[in-house]
Design a protein around this motif. Structure first.
Motif, PDB file in Angstrom:
ATOM      1  N   UNK A 117      14.030  -8.380   2.050  1.00 50.08           N
ATOM      2  CA  UNK A 117      14.805  -9.482   1.467  1.00 50.08           C
ATOM      3  C   UNK A 117      16.297  -9.416   1.781  1.00 50.08           C
ATOM      4  N   UNK A 118      16.717  -8.433   2.551  1.00 54.10           N
ATOM      5  CA  UNK A 118      18.127  -8.258   2.922  1.00 54.10           C
ATOM      6  C   UNK A 118      19.032  -8.108   1.705  1.00 54.10           C
ATOM      7  N   UNK A 119      18.485  -7.587   0.637  1.00 52.63           N
ATOM      8  CA  UNK A 119      19.273  -7.289  -0.554  1.00 52.63           C
ATOM      9  C   UNK A 119      18.467  -6.323  -1.416  1.00 52.63           C
ATOM     10  N   UNK A 120      19.133  -5.693  -2.351  1.00 53.47           N
ATOM     11  CA  UNK A 120      18.442  -4.821  -3.305  1.00 53.47           C
ATOM     12  C   UNK A 120      18.122  -5.623  -4.568  1.00 53.47           C
ATOM     13  N   UNK A 121      17.100  -5.247  -5.298  1.00 57.18           N
ATOM     14  CA  UNK A 121      16.770  -5.984  -6.519  1.00 57.18           C
ATOM     15  C   UNK A 121      17.788  -5.707  -7.617  1.00 57.18           C
ATOM     16  N   UNK A 122      17.937  -6.681  -8.514  1.00 54.21           N
ATOM     17  CA  UNK A 122      18.769  -6.458  -9.692  1.00 54.21           C
ATOM     18  C   UNK A 122      18.087  -5.442 -10.601  1.00 54.21           C
ATOM     19  N   UNK A 123      18.876  -4.841 -11.472  1.00 58.47           N
ATOM     20  CA  UNK A 123      18.306  -3.895 -12.428  1.00 58.47           C
ATOM     21  C   UNK A 123      17.626  -4.644 -13.564  1.00 58.47           C
ATOM     22  N   UNK A 124      16.763  -3.901 -14.269  1.00 58.65           N
ATOM     23  CA  UNK A 124      16.116  -4.438 -15.456  1.00 58.65           C
ATOM     24  C   UNK A 124      16.762  -3.812 -16.689  1.00 58.65           C
ATOM     25  N   UNK A 125      16.780  -4.560 -17.785  1.00 55.05           N
ATOM     26  CA  UNK A 125      17.347  -3.989 -19.010  1.00 55.05           C
ATOM     27  C   UNK A 125      16.286  -3.339 -19.869  1.00 55.05           C
ATOM     28  N   UNK A 161      12.559  -0.741 -19.619  1.00 50.73           N
ATOM     29  CA  UNK A 161      11.672   0.059 -18.788  1.00 50.73           C
ATOM     30  C   UNK A 161      10.431  -0.760 -18.450  1.00 50.73           C
ATOM     31  N   UNK A 162      10.014  -0.705 -17.190  1.00 47.42           N
ATOM     32  CA  UNK A 162       8.839  -1.448 -16.732  1.00 47.42           C
ATOM     33  C   UNK A 162       9.074  -2.952 -16.857  1.00 47.42           C
ATOM     34  N   UNK A 163      10.342  -3.371 -16.691  1.00 47.48           N
ATOM     35  CA  UNK A 163      10.661  -4.782 -16.812  1.00 47.48           C
ATOM     36  C   UNK A 163      10.907  -5.437 -15.466  1.00 47.48           C
ATOM     37  N   UNK A 164      11.297  -6.705 -15.528  1.00 47.85           N
ATOM     38  CA  UNK A 164      11.604  -7.480 -14.333  1.00 47.85           C
ATOM     39  C   UNK A 164      13.109  -7.482 -14.103  1.00 47.85           C
ATOM     40  N   UNK A 165      13.526  -8.079 -12.999  1.00 43.93           N
ATOM     41  CA  UNK A 165      14.942  -8.144 -12.688  1.00 43.93           C
ATOM     42  C   UNK A 165      15.685  -8.978 -13.728  1.00 43.93           C
ATOM     43  N   UNK A 166      16.848  -8.475 -14.139  1.00 49.50           N
ATOM     44  CA  UNK A 166      17.721  -9.203 -15.061  1.00 49.50           C
ATOM     45  C   UNK A 166      19.113  -9.270 -14.442  1.00 49.50           C
ATOM     46  N   UNK A 212      21.875  -3.436 -18.003  1.00 45.37           N
ATOM     47  CA  UNK A 212      20.626  -3.247 -17.259  1.00 45.37           C
ATOM     48  C   UNK A 212      20.762  -1.987 -16.400  1.00 45.37           C
ATOM     49  N   UNK A 213      19.786  -1.081 -16.514  1.00 46.41           N
ATOM     50  CA  UNK A 213      19.936   0.187 -15.802  1.00 46.41           C
ATOM     51  C   UNK A 213      18.628   0.734 -15.245  1.00 46.41           C
ATOM     52  N   UNK A 214      17.534  -0.012 -15.383  1.00 47.26           N
ATOM     53  CA  UNK A 214      16.243   0.483 -14.920  1.00 47.26           C
ATOM     54  C   UNK A 214      15.821  -0.195 -13.618  1.00 47.26           C
ATOM     55  N   UNK A 215      15.088   0.543 -12.810  1.00 50.61           N
ATOM     56  CA  UNK A 215      14.455  -0.073 -11.642  1.00 50.61           C
ATOM     57  C   UNK A 215      13.456  -1.108 -12.145  1.00 50.61           C
ATOM     58  N   UNK A 216      13.479  -2.342 -11.609  1.00 49.60           N
ATOM     59  CA  UNK A 216      12.579  -3.395 -12.100  1.00 49.60           C
ATOM     60  C   UNK A 216      11.148  -3.160 -11.630  1.00 49.60           C
ATOM     61  N   UNK A 217      10.492  -2.196 -12.265  1.00 58.16           N
ATOM     62  CA  UNK A 217       9.185  -1.732 -11.803  1.00 58.16           C
ATOM     63  C   UNK A 217       8.129  -2.837 -11.758  1.00 58.16           C
ATOM     64  N   UNK A 218       8.153  -3.746 -12.730  1.00 55.94           N
ATOM     65  CA  UNK A 218       7.100  -4.758 -12.802  1.00 55.94           C
ATOM     66  C   UNK A 218       7.333  -5.944 -11.868  1.00 55.94           C
ATOM     67  N   UNK A 219       8.472  -5.970 -11.172  1.00 49.80           N
ATOM     68  CA  UNK A 219       8.722  -7.075 -10.246  1.00 49.80           C
ATOM     69  C   UNK A 219       7.658  -7.074  -9.149  1.00 49.80           C
ATOM     70  N   UNK A 220       6.970  -8.188  -8.925  1.00 47.83           N
ATOM     71  CA  UNK A 220       5.880  -8.224  -7.935  1.00 47.83           C
ATOM     72  C   UNK A 220       6.332  -7.932  -6.514  1.00 47.83           C
ATOM     73  N   UNK A 221       7.609  -8.068  -6.261  1.00 48.22           N
ATOM     74  CA  UNK A 221       8.112  -7.816  -4.908  1.00 48.22           C
ATOM     75  C   UNK A 221       8.567  -6.369  -4.709  1.00 48.22           C
ATOM     76  N   UNK A 222       8.558  -5.597  -5.791  1.00 45.93           N
ATOM     77  CA  UNK A 222       8.925  -4.186  -5.707  1.00 45.93           C
ATOM     78  C   UNK A 222       7.715  -3.372  -6.139  1.00 45.93           C
ATOM     79  N   UNK A 223       6.919  -2.937  -5.203  1.00 45.28           N
ATOM     80  CA  UNK A 223       5.654  -2.285  -5.528  1.00 45.28           C
ATOM     81  C   UNK A 223       5.706  -0.797  -5.198  1.00 45.28           C
ATOM     82  N   UNK A 224       5.175   0.006  -6.139  1.00 43.51           N
ATOM     83  CA  UNK A 224       5.020   1.440  -5.919  1.00 43.51           C
ATOM     84  C   UNK A 224       3.525   1.741  -5.962  1.00 43.51           C
ATOM     85  N   UNK A 225       2.860   1.391  -4.895  1.00 45.95           N
ATOM     86  CA  UNK A 225       1.396   1.467  -4.900  1.00 45.95           C
ATOM     87  C   UNK A 225       0.866   2.880  -5.039  1.00 45.95           C
ATOM     88  N   UNK A 226       1.529   3.857  -4.423  1.00 43.00           N
ATOM     89  CA  UNK A 226       0.968   5.206  -4.378  1.00 43.00           C
ATOM     90  C   UNK A 226       1.177   5.969  -5.676  1.00 43.00           C
TER      91      UNK A 226
END
Length: 345
Positions: free
Chosen positions: A260-268, A270-275, A281-295
């Motif tokens: 996406x030529x950019x980094x995702x916004x942080x989430x406010x 845990x396990x949230x979406x971009x805010x 906001x200080x968490x990695x937006x883990x639940x964002x569908x475009x940011x996947x940690x499959x392994x």
């Protein structure tokens, strides 16, 4: 004159014989002393060699356990169960348990040869239950790996505690002592039998308490142990790299930037979406569908790794070309465009 001469000759002969006998006696004494000292030297030298071999075996086992733990594909930071059948691999006792938390070292599972101590005995091993390799993600939610301490205690022979919160211990049993029977009862590689008391002394298998003390006539175990930090310090380095990700793996912050030529916004949360634009906001937006940690994503979430990481943009926000990532207040990563540099501690 002839009689006097003969007596003098006999006296002189007796003196020479007596002198020769004394020399021979001194030689025998010296030889015996030399032989005795050589025996002492040989015994001391042999003990030193055995001690050296034992030390190498214990160190190799410890390094292999740490490496095995950090390198696990699904639950890094966990440890194998003890071997209770002399087969070289840990034996589980169900989904969330080991058959026993004390047994032989699972050398085959660790990718080792059947390493032995200086007396030719296979090594023994105990693991803290919270670090077993078969615990489920759901159980980890209530006992996060990043906060769980080991349940093993190390004491000296006077009962003084030397170490607590130990996650694993490897023991070299040494030579068989009086009252122990290490005779074979199976055709396994290690041989011997599975009765722990035939090899180890002064241990508490129920409470996982083990003794580290100089050898005596009734105790000759040697041990080496692993603390939580000895696993989590290098594991933390792996986890932060997993969060950053890479281009080849379809997950992580770097992969997101490449897409996406950019980094995702942080989430406010845990396990949230971009805010984007939300203060605090200080968490990695883990639940964002475009940011996947499959392994390892679910595992890292349930083990508290995402909660232990502080993620956000720097002063360049909201350009989304710069990020900062801090793990447990020590390891840090800074990203500028598609280049992320980490200082890992």
């Amino acid at each position: 004159m002839t009689f006097v001469f003969e007596e003098a000759r006999k006296s002189n002969l007796q003196q020479r014989q007596s002198g020769a006998t004394l020399i021979l006696l001194l030689f025998i004494i010296a030889l015996a002393a030399t032989t005795y000292s050589l025996k002492i030297f040989d015994a001391s030298d042999l003990k030193a060699e055995r001690d050296k071999k034992t030390g190498f075996a214990l160190a190799e086992a410890k390094a292999s356990l740490i490496g095995w733990s950090i390198g696990q594909a699904s639950k890094p930071g966990s440890l194998p169960c003890a071997d209770t059948i002399n087969g070289g691999s840990g034996v589980t006792g169900g989904t969330n348990a080991c058959a026993s938390y004390l047994g032989r070292l699972p050398w085959k599972q660790l990718g080792l040869q059947d390493i032995r101590d200086g007396n030719g005995e296979c090594l023994w091993y105990a693991v803290s239950p919270d670090f077993r390799n078969n615990m489920t993600d759901a159980t980890r939610v209530t006992k996060p790996l990043v906060t769980t301490s080991g349940a093993i205690t190390i004491k000296d022979n006077f009962g003084t505690i030397l170490a607590t919160n130990v996650v694993a211990v490897v023991m070299a049993p040494g030579a068989t002592l009086a009252g122990q029977d290490s005779s074979d009862s199976s055709a396994t590689t290690c041989g011997g039998n599975l009765t722990v008391s035939n090899y180890l002394e002064n241990y508490d298998a129920t409470n996982l308490v083990f003794i580290s003390s100089p050898s005596t006539s009734t105790f000759n175990d040697r041990l080496i142990y692993i603390t939580k930090d000895e696993i989590y310090v290098p594991l933390r380095k792996r986890i932060i790299k997993e969060m950053v990700g890479n281009i080849a793996v379809t997950s992580g912050l770097l992969r997101y930037y490449q897409t996406y030529s950019s980094y995702p916004c942080a989430s406010n949360t845990l396990n949230g979406s971009q805010n984007c634009g939300v203060a605090g906001a200080k968490f990695i937006p883990y639940s964002d569908p475009n940011l996947q940690y499959a392994q390892l994503g679910t595992w890292m979430l349930n083990n508290g790794w995402f909660s232990g990481a502080s993620y956000g943009f720097d002063s360049a926000f909201p350009t989304k070309f710069n990020l900062g990532l801090v793990m447990s207040g020590t390891s840090t990563c800074n990203g500028v465009a598609g280049v992320i540099t980490c200082v890992l501690q």
